[in-house]
Design a protein around this motif. Structure first.
Motif, PDB file in Angstrom:
ATOM      1  N   ALA A  38       0.878  -1.089   0.154  1.00  0.00           N
ATOM      2  CA  ALA A  38       0.177   0.086   0.161  1.00  0.00           C
ATOM      3  C   ALA A  38       0.958   1.517  -0.147  1.00  0.00           C
ATOM      4  N   ALA A  39       1.925   1.309   0.705  1.00  0.00           N
ATOM      5  CA  ALA A  39       2.749   2.207   0.900  1.00  0.00           C
ATOM      6  C   ALA A  39       3.611   2.807  -0.624  1.00  0.00           C
ATOM      7  N   ARG A  40       3.710   1.701  -1.109  1.00  0.00           N
ATOM      8  CA  ARG A  40       4.344   1.751  -2.663  1.00  0.00           C
ATOM      9  C   ARG A  40       3.486   2.438  -3.443  1.00  0.00           C
ATOM     10  N   ILE A  41       2.045   2.001  -3.695  1.00  0.00           N
ATOM     11  CA  ILE A  41       1.357   2.607  -4.385  1.00  0.00           C
ATOM     12  C   ILE A  41       0.907   4.089  -3.957  1.00  0.00           C
ATOM     13  N   VAL A  42       0.679   4.267  -2.463  1.00  0.00           N
ATOM     14  CA  VAL A  42       0.353   5.426  -2.204  1.00  0.00           C
ATOM     15  C   VAL A  42       1.562   6.680  -2.130  1.00  0.00           C
ATOM     16  N   LEU A  43       2.684   6.385  -1.838  1.00  0.00           N
ATOM     17  CA  LEU A  43       3.735   7.293  -2.083  1.00  0.00           C
ATOM     18  C   LEU A  43       4.177   7.451  -3.308  1.00  0.00           C
ATOM     19  N   SER A  44       3.875   6.550  -4.185  1.00  0.00           N
ATOM     20  CA  SER A  44       4.194   6.976  -5.896  1.00  0.00           C
ATOM     21  C   SER A  44       3.427   7.859  -6.181  1.00  0.00           C
ATOM     22  N   ARG A  45       1.978   7.880  -5.866  1.00  0.00           N
ATOM     23  CA  ARG A  45       0.898   8.810  -6.237  1.00  0.00           C
ATOM     24  C   ARG A  45       1.235  10.189  -5.616  1.00  0.00           C
ATOM     25  N   ASP A  46       1.653  10.111  -4.142  1.00  0.00           N
ATOM     26  CA  ASP A  46       1.692  11.281  -3.348  1.00  0.00           C
ATOM     27  C   ASP A  46       2.917  11.283  -2.550  1.00  0.00           C
ATOM     28  N   PRO A  47       3.945  11.828  -2.727  1.00  0.00           N
ATOM     29  CA  PRO A  47       5.304  11.319  -1.830  1.00  0.00           C
ATOM     30  C   PRO A  47       5.230  11.989  -0.428  1.00  0.00           C
ATOM     31  N   ASP A  48       4.146  13.038  -0.378  1.00  0.00           N
ATOM     32  CA  ASP A  48       3.906  13.462   1.098  1.00  0.00           C
ATOM     33  C   ASP A  48       2.910  12.646   1.676  1.00  0.00           C
ATOM     34  N   ALA A  49       2.189  11.605   1.262  1.00  0.00           N
ATOM     35  CA  ALA A  49       1.115  11.009   1.958  1.00  0.00           C
ATOM     36  C   ALA A  49       1.434  10.524   3.215  1.00  0.00           C
ATOM     37  N   GLY A  50       0.461  10.707   4.115  1.00  0.00           N
ATOM     38  CA  GLY A  50       0.707  10.459   5.733  1.00  0.00           C
ATOM     39  C   GLY A  50       0.586   8.960   5.920  1.00  0.00           C
ATOM     40  N   VAL A  51       1.062   8.813   7.302  1.00  0.00           N
ATOM     41  CA  VAL A  51       0.798   7.024   7.651  1.00  0.00           C
ATOM     42  C   VAL A  51      -0.774   6.790   7.771  1.00  0.00           C
ATOM     43  N   GLY A  52      -1.629   7.838   8.202  1.00  0.00           N
ATOM     44  CA  GLY A  52      -2.980   7.496   8.247  1.00  0.00           C
ATOM     45  C   GLY A  52      -3.629   6.753   6.913  1.00  0.00           C
ATOM     46  N   GLU A  53      -3.256   7.633   5.677  1.00  0.00           N
ATOM     47  CA  GLU A  53      -3.587   7.415   4.352  1.00  0.00           C
ATOM     48  C   GLU A  53      -3.149   5.877   4.024  1.00  0.00           C
ATOM     49  N   ILE A  54      -1.796   5.718   4.495  1.00  0.00           N
ATOM     50  CA  ILE A  54      -1.188   4.445   3.886  1.00  0.00           C
ATOM     51  C   ILE A  54      -1.772   3.265   4.723  1.00  0.00           C
ATOM     52  N   ALA A  55      -2.094   3.399   6.105  1.00  0.00           N
ATOM     53  CA  ALA A  55      -2.737   2.533   6.579  1.00  0.00           C
ATOM     54  C   ALA A  55      -3.853   2.093   6.349  1.00  0.00           C
ATOM     55  N   LYS A  56      -4.754   2.892   5.884  1.00  0.00           N
ATOM     56  CA  LYS A  56      -6.197   2.978   5.370  1.00  0.00           C
ATOM     57  C   LYS A  56      -6.047   1.983   4.342  1.00  0.00           C
ATOM     58  N   ALA A  57      -5.409   2.513   3.389  1.00  0.00           N
ATOM     59  CA  ALA A  57      -5.125   1.693   2.003  1.00  0.00           C
ATOM     60  C   ALA A  57      -4.499   0.215   2.297  1.00  0.00           C
ATOM     61  N   ALA A  58      -3.849   0.049   3.182  1.00  0.00           N
ATOM     62  CA  ALA A  58      -3.523  -1.369   3.590  1.00  0.00           C
ATOM     63  C   ALA A  58      -4.398  -2.246   4.302  1.00  0.00           C
TER      64      ALA A  58
END
Length: 208
Positions: A38-58
């Protein structure tokens, strides 16, 4: 007979059935993989994405994420290292023997997309990690490209009036330029490797 060893390390003195431990480890490993994916997908889309967004995606809670990665920098480091390891493994499988020019084309065709993907994640690393760590993350892939360039120079097919390190940096920049153009819809992904190789080879050819 009473066995103190079964109770020694448990906070309440209650032994945990051995059969539950492998399942707990398997659950933890699945969570780690889900978080990294999830972090790979989210950070590729938004390098500033927060931990909460990554946790939700995971599909996990923040507590679970922090249990495996205590800081955002720890998570970014793990994601970048995994992406670069995949890119290096792809490069290791490429046959770089024979004419250095043909080998360069094979190197680009077999690794450019993975290298570009790892580079996108490094944008997140730039914001979370020390500069020296970000530079070191490139070392494995750049070393392979540099070794091929130096062989081409020794065989007289690549120019020697510019340093190998500069030519490797040019190749690295071309890969990320192609990734940008593909993402913007100005270049077809199927054409990217040929465009990179043609531009790199023209830059590496010895001047008349």
């Amino acid at each position: 007979m009473f066995d103190k060893r079964r109770f020694r390390d448990h906070p309440r003195g209650i032994p945990r059935p051995e059969s539950l431990r492998p399942r707990k480890r398997a659950d933890a490993e699945r969570n780690i993989e889900a978080i990294l994916d999830a972090a790979r997908i989210v950070l590729s889309r938004d390098p500033d994405a927060g931990v909460g967004e990554i946790a939700k995606a995971a599909g996990v809670g923040r507590v679970t994420l922090y249990g495996h990665f205590p800081t955002r920098a720890d998570l970014v480091t793990a994601v970048v290292q995994r992406a670069l390891a995949e890119a290096e493994q792809a490069v290791d499988r490429i046959d770089l023997a024979g004419d250095p020019r043909d080998a360069l084309h094979r190197l680009i065709a077999g690794s450019w997309s993975l290298t570009a993907d790892a580079g996108t994640l490094l944008a997140a690393a730039d914001r979370a990690l020390p500069a020296e760590d970000v530079r070191a993350a490139h070392d494995g892939l750049l070393a392979r490209a540099t070794a091929l360039i130096e062989r081409g120079r020794a065989e007289g097919v690549f120019r020697i009036d510019l340093p190998s390190s500069w030519l490797a940096a040019v190749l690295h920049s071309l890969v990320h330029c192609a990734a940008t153009e593909v993402a913007a819809g100005r270049l077809a992904a199927d054409d990217a490797a040929d465009h990179i190789a043609a531009t790199a080879l023209s830059s590496f050819t010895p001047p008349a």
